[in-house]
Enzyme design. Structure first.
Site, short mmCIF file in Angstrom:
data_model
loop_
_atom_site.label_atom_id
_atom_site.label_comp_id
_atom_site.label_asym_id
_atom_site.label_seq_id
_atom_site.Cartn_x
_atom_site.Cartn_y
_atom_site.Cartn_z
N LYS A 160 15.86 36.90 10.55
CA LYS A 160 16.46 38.12 11.10
C LYS A 160 15.78 39.39 10.60
CE LYS A 160 19.02 35.43 13.32
NZ LYS A 160 18.60 35.12 14.69
N GLU A 177 23.26 46.45 7.25
CA GLU A 177 23.24 47.02 8.59
C GLU A 177 24.53 47.82 8.78
OE1 GLU A 177 21.33 44.42 11.75
OE2 GLU A 177 23.33 44.74 12.60
N HIS A 191 33.33 35.60 15.58
CA HIS A 191 31.96 35.51 16.08
C HIS A 191 31.73 34.35 17.02
CE1 HIS A 191 31.01 38.66 13.22
NE2 HIS A 191 31.57 37.94 12.28
N ARG A 197 16.74 30.40 23.39
CA ARG A 197 17.16 29.18 24.07
C ARG A 197 18.01 29.56 25.27
NH1 ARG A 197 22.43 29.93 22.45
NH2 ARG A 197 22.66 30.54 20.31
#
Lengths: 171, 503
Positions: free
Chosen positions: B116, B200, B235, B292
């Protein structure tokens, strides 16, 4: 003929009688319906009662009857089960039960080991999810009923724990 | 053109890929673990190869066995589906090294988007908006504390090697940062084998908007518009739709172009998704790229009028995309709901069971992607998703009504499901008003959990009593075997069709 079931802990009764014209009379809790019954080729049944058609599917799971109507499944149980543990019975303070069906990934304690309330006894895994089964109270593990790799059902007993005296809630 | 494909997956996505192969005239090889020998994806395939035990490591995650199966059956390509090995670049490399075509993105693109922090650096260079953040492999906690102050609280601590929402912590107070850093590093090390974390900015009331992209090996990359997946629980996406009511036409063009740039930055080929977090103000930030096919791809298929899986095979075979960006448009509105075997009233813990009866909904504008049918079992070994119920209509309001009707028509007996929860969510006024953000479900859980004491409809009780009469064995009373007049289901005269008022 009368039938009795348990739904959500309450007893429900129904009296059903065939009528000469092929319909049925159902009496439930003081309400009476004249019911037209159409079995469907796929095993369901369409009932017409009070002018409204309702299609219901009924399946059996052990002694329970599961009825699906409009996306909702209603579970009806027999009035009493002889010689078996009733569903929904709360586990005793001294036993640990599985919160979900799964596979025992790891057992972190051994028999006769002293454990603290909240201490992880074992790890249970299902569908990429892992949950901890923790000691419900300070005490001693008297019996381990599963080992790593065992597959368990929801509600199955995993371990017995003898709580220390004076540490149970309210004591 | 490709001739024969090994489908390295199971469940609904394996079935989805098999169907696309059939239409293309590509022969199919299914693989299965010992508990899946009778699964639907195995029955539908031209050939099937047993992999081994139920544990994914012995079956669907076993790269060596999968490649051996593909070679032994004379396949010329491998489709990984989603999950399992779909984003493992070493598997993609091994497939290619074995002389097979990988129906997916280049391994290097998978690797670069998988880390990431590396993805953030790449994306920044490509000029795509990034949430303010801080990453440094050398920094100590004091440097993180300074950085967090500059970013502004709340901040998220995220795992560099992670994804899927694992290991994310939200910190509201500088005093809690050090502890969160330590905990996130421990979790990241345990889950991903990589303790590195980064900061973040945490966007409150965030919306999840993702852009479907598609590239070919001739350097063309287009986007197939957005999906909004803000209805999430921890999530995990619950409902996805397209178009997003949040996007203006300008924002859509903007985000689409940003997603194409992100894909171009890693030389992307095949289907991918660039995920963004959007604030109510219209600002948006890159979240991550999924290299994907996504679970929720049908939403895009219905709105864009394309078959993404067939497109994957065409692109993998070296064909150019048969359209340009200007040819693409959005038509109508599509919504997908994920039907899971889980118990919303018990913290959404997964449930298992044999599907005694599963009657999926049908009708105009209703699509069901599922890998199971009546008689199949939902086991502890794999994902608890039973089906994706996807609807399409000309307007969003129409699609919402169609989805609710489809959920109501779904009959599923044999395991606990989230069906009631899905209906409550679809019927919530906030859903109609498109006010769902990524934490909405957690905040409003009380309003979304189905009642645990619904009144019992008389029709359900009558049907159960009739079925007990018909069998002669009854839960209701011990003497029922005697007092049943016969079998009303099939035999009793009083029950036969054509008698009485029933024509």
């Amino acid at each position: 003929m009368q039938k009795t079931y348990v739904y959500n802990g309450r007893t429900v009764m129904i009296d059903l009688a065939p009528l000469p014209d092929g319909r049925w009379r159902a009496q439930i809790d003081g309400r009476e319906h004249i019911v037209t019954v159409r079995p469907l080729p796929d095993g369901g049944v369409t009932l017409t009662l009070d002018g409204e058609r309702r299609t219901v599917y009924v399946e059996r799971a052990g002694a329970d009857r599961l009825a699906a109507l409009d996306g909702i499944v209603y579970t009806l149980s027999p009035p009493e089960v002889r010689g078996g543990r009733r569903r929904g019975v709360r586990p005793g303070a001294n036993e640990l039960t599985a919160q979900m069906p799964g596979q025992i990934r790891e057992v972190l304690v051994s028999e006769e080991q002293a454990v603290a309330r909240g201490q992880t006894i074992l790890l249970l895994e299902a569908m990429k999810m892992e949950i901890r089964a923790a000691a419900p109270a300070d005490g001693v593990v008297t019996r381990l009923l599963v080992k790593a790799g065992d597959v368990v059902e929801r509600g199955q007993r995993l371990a017995e724990i003898r709580p220390d005296e004076g540490t149970e809630d309210g004591a | 053109m490709l001739r024969k494909c090994l489908i390295a997956n199971r469940g609904e996505i394996a079935v989805r890929i098999l169907r696309a192969c059939r239409e293309l005239g590509v022969r199919t090889v299914a693989v299965y673990s010992e508990v899946d020998a009778d699964a639907r994806h195995v029955h539908l395939a031209d050939e099937a190869v047993a992999l081994g035990g139920a544990a994914p490591s012995e079956s669907y995650l076993n790269a060596d066995r999968l490649i051996a199966a593909a070679l032994a059956t004379g396949c010329d390509c491998v489709h990984p589906g989603y999950g399992f090995l779909s984003e493992v670049e070493t598997f993609a490399e091994a497939v290619i090294a074995a002389g097979l075509v990988w129906v997916g993105p280049p391994p290097d693109a998978i690797r670069r988007m998988g880390v990431k922090t590396e993805a953030r650096a790449l994306i920044q260079k490509a000029g795509v908006p990034l949430a303010p953040g801080f990453q440094s492999d050398a920094a100590d906690d004091a440097a993180f504390l300074t950085a967090a102050g500059q970013i502004g609280y709340p901040v998220m601590v995220k795992a560099a090697g992670g994804g899927g929402g694992k290991g994310i912590r939200v910190v509201y107070d500088p005093a809690a940062l050090a502890e969160s850093l330590a905990a996130a590093r421990r979790e990241a090390l345990h889950a991903f084998g990589d303790p590195r974390v980064y900061l973040e900015k945490f966007i409150e009331r965030a919306r999840h908007i993702e852009i479907q992209v598609f590239g070919d090996s001739h350097g063309n990359i287009v986007h197939l518009f957005e999906r909004e997946c803000s209805a999430q629980r921890r999530h995990q996406k619950v409902i996805e739709e397209s178009p997003s009511p949040l996007l203006t036409p300008e924002l859509r063009v903007d985000m689409g172009a940003a997603a194409v740039e992100a894909a171009r930055a890693v030389g992307y080929v095949n289907a991918g998704t660039v995920e963004f977090i959007a604030a109510a103000s219209g600002e948006y930030y890159f979240l991550e790229m999924n290299t994907r096919l996504q679970v929720e791809h049908p939403v895009t298929e219905l709105v864009a009028g394309l078959d993404l899986v067939k497109l994957q095979f065409a692109v993998a075979a070296g064909e150019a995309l048969p359209f340009t960006q200007a040819d693409l448009m959005q038509r109508g509105h599509a919504i997908e709901a994920r039907l899971y075997a889980e118990d919303p009233r018990a913290g959404f813990l997964p449930a298992t069971g044999v599907l005694l009866r599963f009657l999926p909904p049908t009708g105009l504008g209703v699509r069901v992607d599922s890998g199971v049918e009546s008689g199949d079992a939902i086991t502890i070994h794999y994902d608890p998703m039973i089906a994706k119920i996807i609807v399409h209509d000309s307007t969003r309001a129409g699609a919402i009504r169609r989805l609710d009707a489809a959920l109501r028509e779904t009959t599923l007996i044999g395991t606990t499901t989230n069906l009631g929860f899905l209906r409550a969510l679809v019927n919530h006024p906030a859903f109609a008003a498109s006010e769902i953000d990524t934490n909405f479900i957690e905040r409003h859980l009380d309003e979304l959990l189905p009642s645990d004491d619904l009144p019992l409809p008389d029709a359900a009780l009558i049907a159960v009593a009739l079925s007990d009469l018909s069998s002669g064995r009854t839960a209701g009373s011990a003497q029922a075997a005697n007092d049943a007049p016969g079998d009303p289901w099939a035999l009793a005269d009083g029950f036969r069709l054509g008698r009485g008022g029933t024509p």
